[in-house]
Write a protein that holds these residues in place. Structure first.
Motif, PDB file in Angstrom:
ATOM      1  N   LYS A  57       0.803  -1.207   0.000  1.00 17.36           N
ATOM      2  CA  LYS A  57       0.000   0.000   0.000  1.00 17.36           C
ATOM      3  C   LYS A  57       0.847   1.273   0.000  1.00 17.36           C
ATOM      4  N   GLY A  58       2.004   1.228   0.647  1.00 14.71           N
ATOM      5  CA  GLY A  58       2.868   2.413   0.715  1.00 14.71           C
ATOM      6  C   GLY A  58       3.530   2.755  -0.606  1.00 14.71           C
ATOM      7  N   GLY A  59       3.572   1.797  -1.531  1.00 18.78           N
ATOM      8  CA  GLY A  59       4.202   2.038  -2.823  1.00 18.78           C
ATOM      9  C   GLY A  59       5.716   2.030  -2.719  1.00 18.78           C
ATOM     10  N   VAL A  60       6.356   2.651  -3.696  1.00 17.77           N
ATOM     11  CA  VAL A  60       7.818   2.689  -3.759  1.00 17.77           C
ATOM     12  C   VAL A  60       8.306   3.932  -3.025  1.00 17.77           C
ATOM     13  N   ASN A  61       9.286   3.752  -2.128  1.00 13.13           N
ATOM     14  CA  ASN A  61       9.877   4.894  -1.445  1.00 13.13           C
ATOM     15  C   ASN A  61      11.397   4.826  -1.537  1.00 13.13           C
ATOM     16  N   ASP A  62      12.059   5.880  -1.088  1.00 17.15           N
ATOM     17  CA  ASP A  62      13.519   5.969  -1.204  1.00 17.15           C
ATOM     18  C   ASP A  62      14.231   4.868  -0.422  1.00 17.15           C
ATOM     19  N   ASN A  63      13.703   4.529   0.749  1.00 14.99           N
ATOM     20  CA  ASN A  63      14.324   3.490   1.571  1.00 14.99           C
ATOM     21  C   ASN A  63      14.290   2.143   0.843  1.00 14.99           C
ATOM     22  N   MET A  64      13.178   1.828   0.224  1.00 10.25           N
ATOM     23  CA  MET A  64      13.057   0.569  -0.516  1.00 10.25           C
ATOM     24  C   MET A  64      14.043   0.534  -1.683  1.00 10.25           C
ATOM     25  N   ILE A  65      14.184   1.644  -2.380  1.00  9.18           N
ATOM     26  CA  ILE A  65      15.100   1.707  -3.517  1.00  9.18           C
ATOM     27  C   ILE A  65      16.539   1.496  -3.052  1.00  9.18           C
ATOM     28  N   ARG A  66      16.923   2.104  -1.916  1.00  5.57           N
ATOM     29  CA  ARG A  66      18.281   1.904  -1.378  1.00  5.57           C
ATOM     30  C   ARG A  66      18.510   0.437  -1.014  1.00  5.57           C
ATOM     31  N   GLN A  67      17.520  -0.192  -0.399  1.00  5.97           N
ATOM     32  CA  GLN A  67      17.654  -1.606  -0.034  1.00  5.97           C
ATOM     33  C   GLN A  67      17.775  -2.481  -1.273  1.00  5.97           C
ATOM     34  N   ILE A  68      17.001  -2.179  -2.299  1.00  2.00           N
ATOM     35  CA  ILE A  68      17.063  -2.947  -3.541  1.00  2.00           C
ATOM     36  C   ILE A  68      18.430  -2.769  -4.203  1.00  2.00           C
ATOM     37  N   GLU A  69      18.985  -1.562  -4.175  1.00  3.01           N
ATOM     38  CA  GLU A  69      20.331  -1.343  -4.713  1.00  3.01           C
ATOM     39  C   GLU A  69      21.354  -2.215  -4.006  1.00  3.01           C
ATOM     40  N   ASP A  70      21.260  -2.294  -2.666  1.00  5.77           N
ATOM     41  CA  ASP A  70      22.195  -3.108  -1.890  1.00  5.77           C
ATOM     42  C   ASP A  70      22.069  -4.584  -2.225  1.00  5.77           C
ATOM     43  N   VAL A  71      20.833  -5.069  -2.345  1.00  2.00           N
ATOM     44  CA  VAL A  71      20.617  -6.480  -2.651  1.00  2.00           C
ATOM     45  C   VAL A  71      21.063  -6.793  -4.073  1.00  2.00           C
ATOM     46  N   LEU A  72      20.833  -5.885  -5.009  1.00  5.42           N
ATOM     47  CA  LEU A  72      21.288  -6.096  -6.381  1.00  5.42           C
ATOM     48  C   LEU A  72      22.811  -6.158  -6.463  1.00  5.42           C
ATOM     49  N   GLU A  73      23.493  -5.388  -5.632  1.00  2.00           N
ATOM     50  CA  GLU A  73      24.959  -5.442  -5.608  1.00  2.00           C
ATOM     51  C   GLU A  73      25.428  -6.813  -5.126  1.00  2.00           C
ATOM     52  N   ALA A  74      24.678  -7.415  -4.212  1.00  2.00           N
ATOM     53  CA  ALA A  74      25.060  -8.724  -3.676  1.00  2.00           C
ATOM     54  C   ALA A  74      24.625  -9.872  -4.581  1.00  2.00           C
ATOM     55  N   ARG A  75      23.441  -9.769  -5.194  1.00  5.31           N
ATOM     56  CA  ARG A  75      22.875 -10.903  -5.934  1.00  5.31           C
ATOM     57  C   ARG A  75      22.786 -10.725  -7.438  1.00  5.31           C
ATOM     58  N   GLU A  76      22.738  -9.512  -7.919  1.00  3.48           N
ATOM     59  CA  GLU A  76      22.627  -9.145  -9.341  1.00  3.48           C
ATOM     60  C   GLU A  76      21.232  -9.364  -9.938  1.00  3.48           C
ATOM     61  N   LEU A  77      20.510 -10.384  -9.520  1.00  2.00           N
ATOM     62  CA  LEU A  77      19.213 -10.710 -10.114  1.00  2.00           C
ATOM     63  C   LEU A  77      18.215 -10.965  -8.997  1.00  2.00           C
ATOM     64  N   ILE A  78      17.113 -10.202  -8.972  1.00  2.00           N
ATOM     65  CA  ILE A  78      16.109 -10.377  -7.914  1.00  2.00           C
ATOM     66  C   ILE A  78      14.706 -10.298  -8.491  1.00  2.00           C
ATOM     67  N   LYS A  79      13.771 -10.807  -7.691  1.00  2.00           N
ATOM     68  CA  LYS A  79      12.347 -10.669  -7.996  1.00  2.00           C
ATOM     69  C   LYS A  79      11.699  -9.794  -6.932  1.00  2.00           C
ATOM     70  N   VAL A  80      10.747  -8.972  -7.371  1.00  2.00           N
ATOM     71  CA  VAL A  80       9.973  -8.116  -6.481  1.00  2.00           C
ATOM     72  C   VAL A  80       8.505  -8.404  -6.735  1.00  2.00           C
ATOM     73  N   SER A  81       7.756  -8.621  -5.675  1.00  2.00           N
ATOM     74  CA  SER A  81       6.335  -8.916  -5.787  1.00  2.00           C
ATOM     75  C   SER A  81       5.515  -7.651  -5.541  1.00  2.00           C
ATOM     76  N   VAL A  82       4.511  -7.410  -6.367  1.00  2.00           N
ATOM     77  CA  VAL A  82       3.614  -6.270  -6.192  1.00  2.00           C
ATOM     78  C   VAL A  82       2.307  -6.816  -5.610  1.00  2.00           C
ATOM     79  N   LEU A  83       1.989  -6.379  -4.397  1.00  2.00           N
ATOM     80  CA  LEU A  83       0.787  -6.868  -3.729  1.00  2.00           C
ATOM     81  C   LEU A  83      -0.470  -6.240  -4.334  1.00  2.00           C
ATOM     82  N   GLN A  84      -1.602  -6.881  -4.095  1.00  2.00           N
ATOM     83  CA  GLN A  84      -2.851  -6.398  -4.685  1.00  2.00           C
ATOM     84  C   GLN A  84      -3.302  -5.072  -4.085  1.00  2.00           C
ATOM     85  N   ASN A  85      -2.884  -4.777  -2.846  1.00  2.00           N
ATOM     86  CA  ASN A  85      -3.310  -3.516  -2.238  1.00  2.00           C
ATOM     87  C   ASN A  85      -2.426  -2.336  -2.636  1.00  2.00           C
TER      88      ASN A  85
END
Length: 97
Positions: free
Chosen positions: A25-53
């Protein structure tokens, strides 16, 4: 920019991955983007799920995440987004040419 052959290869690698992040429900925010950048640096390939709400469209969410994290959008299938970003220090995936 990824070629079609590279995207197919990444889709096959991502097939058995589980989503790490959920956009709700909160959508995309700066904190989420920073966390995704960190995980992408570690894993290179990730999946993100978009909830129905989630109030935003899944394609809009995919665009925000890929642009914010500087990642390549590999695929949007159903409510799942696949992102790829080449790691600088922890390179694991070798893309076909």
């Amino acid at each position: 920019m990824l070629t079609g052959k590279q995207k197919r290869y990444l889709r096959s690698k991502a097939h058995n991955l589980n989503p790490i992040f959920q956009v709700g429900k909160g959508g995309v925010n700066d904190n989420m983007i920073r966390q995704i950048e960190d995980v992408l640096e570690a894993r290179e390939l990730i999946k993100v799920s978009v909830l129905q709400n989630c109030e935003e469209d899944k394609d809009t969410v995919a665009e925000h995440l890929s642009r914010g994290a500087g990642a390549e959008l590999v695929q949007v299938i159903g409510n799942t987004i696949v992102l790829y970003k080449e790691s600088h220090e922890n390179k694991q995936i070798v893309l076909p040419r």
